[in-house]
Design an enzyme around this catalytic site. Structure first.
Site, PDB file in Angstrom:
ATOM      1  N   ASN A  12       0.752  -1.289  -0.010  1.00  6.16           N
ATOM      2  CA  ASN A  12      -0.136   0.033  -0.107  1.00  6.16           C
ATOM      3  C   ASN A  12       0.703   1.132   0.059  1.00  6.16           C
ATOM      4  O   ASN A  12       0.225   2.433  -0.150  1.00  6.16           O
ATOM      5  CB  ASN A  12      -0.990   0.056   1.119  1.00  6.16           C
ATOM      6  CG  ASN A  12      -0.295  -0.023   2.423  1.00  6.16           C
ATOM      7  OD1 ASN A  12       0.326  -1.321   2.893  1.00  6.16           O
ATOM      8  ND2 ASN A  12      -0.046   0.891   3.368  1.00  6.16           N
ATOM      9  N   TYR A 164      15.676  -5.221  15.331  1.00  9.36           N
ATOM     10  CA  TYR A 164      15.610  -4.997  13.703  1.00  9.36           C
ATOM     11  C   TYR A 164      16.733  -5.758  13.018  1.00  9.36           C
ATOM     12  O   TYR A 164      16.424  -6.609  12.083  1.00  9.36           O
ATOM     13  CB  TYR A 164      15.433  -3.484  13.330  1.00  9.36           C
ATOM     14  CG  TYR A 164      15.353  -3.223  11.830  1.00  9.36           C
ATOM     15  CD1 TYR A 164      14.150  -3.288  11.097  1.00  9.36           C
ATOM     16  CD2 TYR A 164      16.430  -2.923  11.297  1.00  9.36           C
ATOM     17  CE1 TYR A 164      14.059  -2.958   9.779  1.00  9.36           C
ATOM     18  CE2 TYR A 164      16.399  -2.633  10.055  1.00  9.36           C
ATOM     19  CZ  TYR A 164      15.153  -2.672   9.200  1.00  9.36           C
ATOM     20  OH  TYR A 164      15.048  -2.392   7.724  1.00  9.36           O
TER      21      TYR A 164
HETATM   22  N1  LIG Z   1      13.430   2.543   3.704  1.00 11.09           N
HETATM   23  C1  LIG Z   1      14.641   2.271   3.925  1.00 11.09           C
HETATM   24  O1  LIG Z   1      15.818   3.059   3.803  1.00 11.09           O
HETATM   25  C2  LIG Z   1      15.077   0.596   3.956  1.00 11.09           C
HETATM   26  C3  LIG Z   1      16.460   0.133   4.196  1.00 11.09           C
HETATM   27  C4  LIG Z   1      16.406  -1.200   4.485  1.00 11.09           C
HETATM   28  C5  LIG Z   1      15.336  -1.694   4.431  1.00 11.09           C
HETATM   29  N2  LIG Z   1      14.265  -1.547   4.362  1.00 11.09           N
HETATM   30  C6  LIG Z   1      12.983  -2.448   4.262  1.00 11.09           C
HETATM   31  O2  LIG Z   1      12.156  -2.326   3.171  1.00 11.09           O
HETATM   32  C7  LIG Z   1      10.848  -2.722   3.641  1.00 11.09           C
HETATM   33  C8  LIG Z   1       9.741  -1.750   3.133  1.00 11.09           C
HETATM   34  O3  LIG Z   1       9.936  -0.694   3.648  1.00 11.09           O
HETATM   35  P1  LIG Z   1       9.766   1.014   3.299  1.00 11.09           P
HETATM   36  O4  LIG Z   1      10.947   1.476   3.456  1.00 11.09           O
HETATM   37  O5  LIG Z   1       9.023   0.619   1.813  1.00 11.09           O
HETATM   38  O6  LIG Z   1       8.702   1.228   4.611  1.00 11.09           O
HETATM   39  P2  LIG Z   1       7.258   1.661   4.217  1.00 11.09           P
HETATM   40  O7  LIG Z   1       6.648   2.803   3.084  1.00 11.09           O
HETATM   41  O8  LIG Z   1       6.861   2.243   5.750  1.00 11.09           O
HETATM   42  O9  LIG Z   1       6.332   0.512   4.008  1.00 11.09           O
HETATM   43  C9  LIG Z   1       6.142  -0.484   4.966  1.00 11.09           C
HETATM   44  C10 LIG Z   1       5.091  -1.503   4.527  1.00 11.09           C
HETATM   45  O10 LIG Z   1       5.118  -2.624   5.385  1.00 11.09           O
HETATM   46  C11 LIG Z   1       3.688  -2.824   5.892  1.00 11.09           C
HETATM   47  N3  LIG Z   1       3.582  -3.403   7.161  1.00 11.09           N
HETATM   48  C12 LIG Z   1       4.396  -3.202   8.447  1.00 11.09           C
HETATM   49  N4  LIG Z   1       3.815  -3.850   9.487  1.00 11.09           N
HETATM   50  C13 LIG Z   1       2.864  -4.844   8.930  1.00 11.09           C
HETATM   51  C14 LIG Z   1       2.003  -5.946   9.345  1.00 11.09           C
HETATM   52  N5  LIG Z   1       2.149  -6.050  10.721  1.00 11.09           N
HETATM   53  N6  LIG Z   1       1.541  -6.526   8.455  1.00 11.09           N
HETATM   54  C15 LIG Z   1       1.502  -6.361   7.165  1.00 11.09           C
HETATM   55  N7  LIG Z   1       1.862  -5.300   6.778  1.00 11.09           N
HETATM   56  C16 LIG Z   1       2.798  -4.601   7.371  1.00 11.09           C
HETATM   57  C17 LIG Z   1       3.208  -1.349   5.937  1.00 11.09           C
HETATM   58  O11 LIG Z   1       1.863  -1.489   5.930  1.00 11.09           O
HETATM   59  P3  LIG Z   1       0.866  -0.380   6.829  1.00 11.09           P
HETATM   60  O12 LIG Z   1       0.975   0.991   5.916  1.00 11.09           O
HETATM   61  O13 LIG Z   1      -0.403  -0.761   7.152  1.00 11.09           O
HETATM   62  O14 LIG Z   1       1.611   0.064   8.149  1.00 11.09           O
HETATM   63  C18 LIG Z   1       3.775  -0.776   4.504  1.00 11.09           C
HETATM   64  O15 LIG Z   1       2.813  -1.320   3.831  1.00 11.09           O
HETATM   65  C19 LIG Z   1      10.772  -3.190   4.962  1.00 11.09           C
HETATM   66  O16 LIG Z   1      11.153  -4.554   5.084  1.00 11.09           O
HETATM   67  C20 LIG Z   1      12.240  -2.156   5.600  1.00 11.09           C
HETATM   68  O17 LIG Z   1      12.339  -2.950   6.645  1.00 11.09           O
HETATM   69  C21 LIG Z   1      14.044  -0.374   4.058  1.00 11.09           C
END
Ligand SMILES: NC(=O)c1ccc[n+]([C@@H]2O[C@H](COP(=O)([O-])OP(=O)(O)OC[C@H]3O[C@@H](n4cnc5c(N)ncnc54)[C@H](OP(=O)(O)O)[C@@H]3O)[C@@H](O)[C@H]2O)c1
Length: 280
Positions: A12, A164
């Site tokens: 989403n 984490y």
């Molecule tokens: N951004 C970075 O710099 C970075 C770096 C390294 C790794 N990552 C990894 O990349 C992945 C995606 O993150 P993002 O940065 O794109 O963040 P984001 O935009 O905040 O998206 C996170 C997504 O995970 C969903 N989520 C969280 N808790 C959940 C649950 N209990 N059940 C189902 N869905 C859930 C969220 O849904 P809701 O909207 O309902 O909360 C959202 O859709 C994560 O695994 C994160 O650890 C990110």
């Protein structure tokens, strides 16, 4: 990607939404897995509108609950006999100290690792049925350099950032073990670090008073579209056909932390995870 079924968790917003939109533009049937039905519907409508695709399906699953994961998998399996791409993206840094999921598991470990373990294992038959399934696991360069067994098994509490890091190491250990298990099935599994990406999750990783800094840094960090590129590459590029059990950064194979290659530890983590989730 026509004729392919591509599943994205956390579709989403952020990188998950960017990847789901790209799969839809490429003609795949997209399975969006979202926690919140309203937010999921808004994103589904937007992805349909921007891609012109009619085959964008929304399913609801809360990855902090194993029951919710199992219910979602049953719903998916009753509708689809194959799955070509599984992009395990959902997750993040849960910053409150030692919050437990309904399954009594620390939230970072529960959402980022154990639910991914359960979801993936439950979907293996559909991935194998596709003949050439590709699984992509989202790790991070913040993965821990060692596995604190007491913290991993819930006997000890560490800071949210350390939990984490543990979850992101566990997902890599799982990736390497799963690759061996899937040898000969045609299904590949790889892990990635997406880069530093401007998303809610990244912003929330800063203490509240420092969060406005993300706006200042915005021009220097990746957009969600840029951050999803390595996942899209692993999902569809012919260059990585048959490549499995590897860790990627910026579409290039990289080494993960030394401990992640410890096969005895991979087996131990697998055995514990299989018991905790009731899935092999
Ligand atoms: N951004 C970075 O710099 C970075 C770096 C390294 C790794 N990552 C990894 O990349 C992945 C995606 O993150 P993002 O940065 O794109 O963040 P984001 O935009 O905040 O998206 C996170 C997504 O995970 C969903 N989520 C969280 N808790 C959940 C649950 N209990 N059940 C189902 N869905 C859930 C969220 O849904 P809701 O909207 O309902 O909360 C959202 O859709 C994560 O695994 C994160 O650890 C990110």
């Amino acid at each position: 990607m026509k004729e392919k079924i591509c599943m994205v968790t956390g579709a989403n917003k952020g990188m998950g939404k960017a990847a789901a939109l790209e799969f839809a533009k490429q003609g795949a049937t997209v399975i969006m897995v979202c926690r919140n039905p309203q937010l999921g519907k808004v994103a589904q409508d937007e992805i349909k509108r921007l891609s012109g695709s009619k085959t964008v399906e929304l399913f609801i699953a809360d990855l902090s609950s194993q029951q919710s994961v199992r219910k979602f998998v049953e719903q998916f399996q009753s509708k689809h006999s194959k799955l070509h791409v599984l992009f395990n993206n959902a997750g993040g840094l849960f910053t409150e100290n030692h919050i437990l999921s309904v399954d009594n598991i620390e939230m970072n470990l529960g959402v980022n690792y154990f639910s991914t373990f359960l979801l993936t294992n439950l979907l293996l038959d559909r991935l194998i049925a596709s003949g050439s399934g590709r699984i992509i696991h989202t790790s991070s360069m913040m993965m821990a350099k060692s596995l604190n067994w007491d913290a991993f098994t819930g006997k000890q509490t560490l800071s949210p950032m350390k939990m984490y890091g543990l979850s992101k190491l566990a997902i890599v250990l799982y990736t390497y073990k799963l690759a061996r298990k899937l040898a000969g099935t045609g299904v590949t599994v790889n892990a990635l670090h997406p880069g530093f990406v401007h998303t809610d999750n990244a912003t929330n990783s800063f203490p509240k008073m420092l969060r406005p800094l993300m706006t200042i840094f915005k021009p220097f960090v990746l957009t969600p579209e840029q951050g999803s590129q390595t996942a899209l590459y692993l999902a569809s590029s012919p260059e990585v056909e048959g490549i499995t059990g590897k860790y990627f950064v910026k579409k290039k194979e990289k080494s993960s932390v030394p401990i992640s290659y410890d096969e005895a530890l991979q087996e131990r983590v697998w055995t514990y995870s299989a018991e905790l989730t009731g899935s092999e």
